[in-house]
Structures are given as C-alpha cells and as structure tokens.
Design a protein around this motif. Structure first.
Motif, PDB file in Angstrom:
ATOM      1  N   SER A 173      13.642 124.120  28.998  1.00 23.05           N
ATOM      2  CA  SER A 173      13.898 122.972  29.724  1.00 23.05           C
ATOM      3  C   SER A 173      12.460 122.027  29.929  1.00 23.05           C
ATOM      4  O   SER A 173      12.462 120.753  30.077  1.00 23.05           O
ATOM      5  N   THR A 174      11.460 122.753  29.912  1.00 25.01           N
ATOM      6  CA  THR A 174       9.996 122.235  29.839  1.00 25.01           C
ATOM      7  C   THR A 174      10.003 121.627  28.502  1.00 25.01           C
ATOM      8  O   THR A 174       9.415 120.186  28.538  1.00 25.01           O
ATOM      9  N   VAL A 175      10.324 121.903  27.490  1.00 27.54           N
ATOM     10  CA  VAL A 175      10.106 121.310  26.357  1.00 27.54           C
ATOM     11  C   VAL A 175      11.214 119.817  26.241  1.00 27.54           C
ATOM     12  O   VAL A 175      10.803 118.912  25.753  1.00 27.54           O
ATOM     13  N   GLY A 176      12.428 120.123  26.808  1.00 25.08           N
ATOM     14  CA  GLY A 176      13.104 118.833  26.972  1.00 25.08           C
ATOM     15  C   GLY A 176      12.801 117.877  27.743  1.00 25.08           C
ATOM     16  O   GLY A 176      12.659 116.514  27.338  1.00 25.08           O
ATOM     17  N   ALA A 181       8.011 111.858  25.989  1.00 22.35           N
ATOM     18  CA  ALA A 181       7.461 111.334  24.713  1.00 22.35           C
ATOM     19  C   ALA A 181       8.424 110.208  24.317  1.00 22.35           C
ATOM     20  O   ALA A 181       7.807 109.235  23.732  1.00 22.35           O
ATOM     21  N   SER A 182       9.419 110.434  24.296  1.00 18.85           N
ATOM     22  CA  SER A 182      10.573 109.229  23.733  1.00 18.85           C
ATOM     23  C   SER A 182      10.280 108.033  24.643  1.00 18.85           C
ATOM     24  O   SER A 182      10.458 107.073  23.952  1.00 18.85           O
ATOM     25  N   MET A 183      10.145 108.256  25.864  1.00 21.91           N
ATOM     26  CA  MET A 183       9.849 106.856  26.820  1.00 21.91           C
ATOM     27  C   MET A 183       8.691 106.327  26.410  1.00 21.91           C
ATOM     28  O   MET A 183       8.626 104.944  26.119  1.00 21.91           O
ATOM     29  N   ILE A 184       7.662 106.865  26.043  1.00 25.21           N
ATOM     30  CA  ILE A 184       6.340 106.664  25.684  1.00 25.21           C
ATOM     31  C   ILE A 184       6.386 105.627  24.138  1.00 25.21           C
ATOM     32  O   ILE A 184       5.958 104.795  23.928  1.00 25.21           O
ATOM     33  N   VAL A 185       7.318 106.283  23.205  1.00 33.39           N
ATOM     34  CA  VAL A 185       7.390 105.718  22.063  1.00 33.39           C
ATOM     35  C   VAL A 185       8.190 104.518  22.165  1.00 33.39           C
ATOM     36  O   VAL A 185       7.732 103.557  21.428  1.00 33.39           O
ATOM     37  N   ALA A 186       9.040 104.696  22.957  1.00 36.77           N
ATOM     38  CA  ALA A 186       9.883 103.369  23.206  1.00 36.77           C
ATOM     39  C   ALA A 186       9.005 102.089  23.690  1.00 36.77           C
ATOM     40  O   ALA A 186       9.119 100.988  23.293  1.00 36.77           O
ATOM     41  N   GLY A 187       8.196 102.369  24.754  1.00 41.02           N
ATOM     42  CA  GLY A 187       7.119 101.606  25.105  1.00 41.02           C
ATOM     43  C   GLY A 187       6.315 101.125  24.183  1.00 41.02           C
ATOM     44  O   GLY A 187       6.046 100.021  24.055  1.00 41.02           O
ATOM     45  N   LEU A 188       5.544 101.953  23.353  1.00 44.04           N
ATOM     46  CA  LEU A 188       4.729 101.603  22.212  1.00 44.04           C
ATOM     47  C   LEU A 188       5.609 100.758  21.200  1.00 44.04           C
ATOM     48  O   LEU A 188       4.792  99.944  20.385  1.00 44.04           O
ATOM     49  N   ASP A 189       6.743 100.995  21.065  1.00 46.11           N
ATOM     50  CA  ASP A 189       7.350 100.161  20.071  1.00 46.11           C
ATOM     51  C   ASP A 189       7.402  98.637  20.232  1.00 46.11           C
ATOM     52  O   ASP A 189       7.237  97.889  19.440  1.00 46.11           O
ATOM     53  N   VAL A 190       7.657  98.658  21.674  1.00 46.13           N
ATOM     54  CA  VAL A 190       7.664  97.074  22.106  1.00 46.13           C
ATOM     55  C   VAL A 190       6.186  96.402  21.645  1.00 46.13           C
ATOM     56  O   VAL A 190       6.248  95.149  20.882  1.00 46.13           O
ATOM     57  N   ALA A 219       4.069 104.748  11.899  1.00 43.88           N
ATOM     58  CA  ALA A 219       3.486 106.016  12.747  1.00 43.88           C
ATOM     59  C   ALA A 219       4.529 106.274  13.905  1.00 43.88           C
ATOM     60  O   ALA A 219       5.060 107.294  14.158  1.00 43.88           O
ATOM     61  N   LEU A 220       5.058 105.081  14.330  1.00 43.99           N
ATOM     62  CA  LEU A 220       6.134 105.249  15.466  1.00 43.99           C
ATOM     63  C   LEU A 220       7.358 105.579  14.912  1.00 43.99           C
ATOM     64  O   LEU A 220       8.088 106.355  15.478  1.00 43.99           O
ATOM     65  N   ASP A 221       7.765 105.222  13.652  1.00 49.08           N
ATOM     66  CA  ASP A 221       8.915 105.639  13.102  1.00 49.08           C
ATOM     67  C   ASP A 221       9.028 107.185  12.863  1.00 49.08           C
ATOM     68  O   ASP A 221      10.081 107.880  13.087  1.00 49.08           O
ATOM     69  N   ALA A 222       7.826 107.787  12.419  1.00 47.89           N
ATOM     70  CA  ALA A 222       7.705 109.109  12.189  1.00 47.89           C
ATOM     71  C   ALA A 222       7.639 109.901  13.437  1.00 47.89           C
ATOM     72  O   ALA A 222       8.285 111.025  13.519  1.00 47.89           O
ATOM     73  N   ALA A 223       7.078 109.123  14.487  1.00 45.61           N
ATOM     74  CA  ALA A 223       7.262 109.846  15.807  1.00 45.61           C
ATOM     75  C   ALA A 223       8.514 109.976  16.238  1.00 45.61           C
ATOM     76  O   ALA A 223       9.151 110.971  16.628  1.00 45.61           O
ATOM     77  N   ARG A 224       9.367 108.881  16.054  1.00 47.58           N
ATOM     78  CA  ARG A 224      10.465 108.750  16.509  1.00 47.58           C
ATOM     79  C   ARG A 224      11.452 109.755  15.749  1.00 47.58           C
ATOM     80  O   ARG A 224      12.449 110.367  16.577  1.00 47.58           O
ATOM     81  N   ARG A 225      11.328 110.068  14.449  1.00 46.92           N
ATOM     82  CA  ARG A 225      12.277 110.940  13.669  1.00 46.92           C
ATOM     83  C   ARG A 225      11.758 112.409  14.191  1.00 46.92           C
ATOM     84  O   ARG A 225      12.675 113.183  14.233  1.00 46.92           O
ATOM     85  N   GLY A 226      10.548 112.573  14.268  1.00 46.66           N
ATOM     86  CA  GLY A 226       9.983 114.140  14.838  1.00 46.66           C
ATOM     87  C   GLY A 226      10.755 114.171  16.115  1.00 46.66           C
ATOM     88  O   GLY A 226      11.264 115.443  16.206  1.00 46.66           O
ATOM     89  N   LEU A 227      10.766 113.454  16.949  1.00 41.81           N
ATOM     90  CA  LEU A 227      11.474 113.568  18.448  1.00 41.81           C
ATOM     91  C   LEU A 227      12.760 113.632  18.248  1.00 41.81           C
ATOM     92  O   LEU A 227      13.498 114.406  18.981  1.00 41.81           O
ATOM     93  N   GLY A 228      13.497 112.947  17.577  1.00 41.59           N
ATOM     94  CA  GLY A 228      14.827 112.912  17.256  1.00 41.59           C
ATOM     95  C   GLY A 228      15.297 114.470  16.732  1.00 41.59           C
ATOM     96  O   GLY A 228      16.174 115.074  17.302  1.00 41.59           O
ATOM     97  N   PHE A 229      14.576 115.003  15.806  1.00 42.23           N
ATOM     98  CA  PHE A 229      14.635 116.407  15.189  1.00 42.23           C
ATOM     99  C   PHE A 229      14.688 117.258  16.339  1.00 42.23           C
ATOM    100  O   PHE A 229      15.524 118.167  16.372  1.00 42.23           O
ATOM    101  N   VAL A 230      13.444 117.447  17.161  1.00 40.63           N
ATOM    102  CA  VAL A 230      13.198 118.192  18.092  1.00 40.63           C
ATOM    103  C   VAL A 230      14.521 118.298  19.380  1.00 40.63           C
ATOM    104  O   VAL A 230      14.685 119.299  19.656  1.00 40.63           O
TER     105      VAL A 230
END
Length: 65
Positions: free
Chosen positions: A9-12, A18-27, A40-51
């Motif tokens: 649950s902590t990892v979740g 982190a997903s919210m931060i990436v969404a803000g940085l995407d803008v 770099a943001l695409d790589a972070a988004r893919r990594g977060l999606g995998f996790v």
C-alpha cells in the motif's frame, strides 16, 4: 502478511504521487521546444505504468486468497 500489505500500500501511494508529479511535469515539458524532457517523461510514465500494473496484479492475487 500485514507487513507485506503495508509495504504494497505504501508503494502504491508513492507510485500514485509520482504519477501526479509526472502529469504536472508533462504540462511544463510540452511548453519547451526540446524533445529531451519529453523522452525522459515518457520513460518515467512507462516505468510507473509497469509498477502500477504489477501492483494491480498482486492486489487481485491477494484479494482472491
């Protein structure tokens, strides 16, 4: 088992934050003219999606028990 649930649950929560931060940085990245930050943001988004997908599978497995 409760400790394992707490860890997941902590990892979740961390992945959600982190997903919210990436969404803000995407803008912000869309404003810049270079593609370096977009990649770099695409790589972070893919990594977060995998996790996130791994956590979803684990949560379904725990729910079935």
């Amino acid at each position: 088992m409760e400790t394992l649930q707490l860890i997941f649950s902590t990892v979740g929560v961390v992945v959600s934050g982190a997903s919210m931060i990436v969404a803000g940085l995407d803008v912000i990245a869309k404003i810049t003219p270079t593609d370096k930050d977009d990649k770099a943001l695409d790589a972070a988004r893919r990594g977060l999606g995998f996790v996130s997908s791994v956590l979803d599978k684990i949560s379904v497995w725990q729910w079935r028990k």
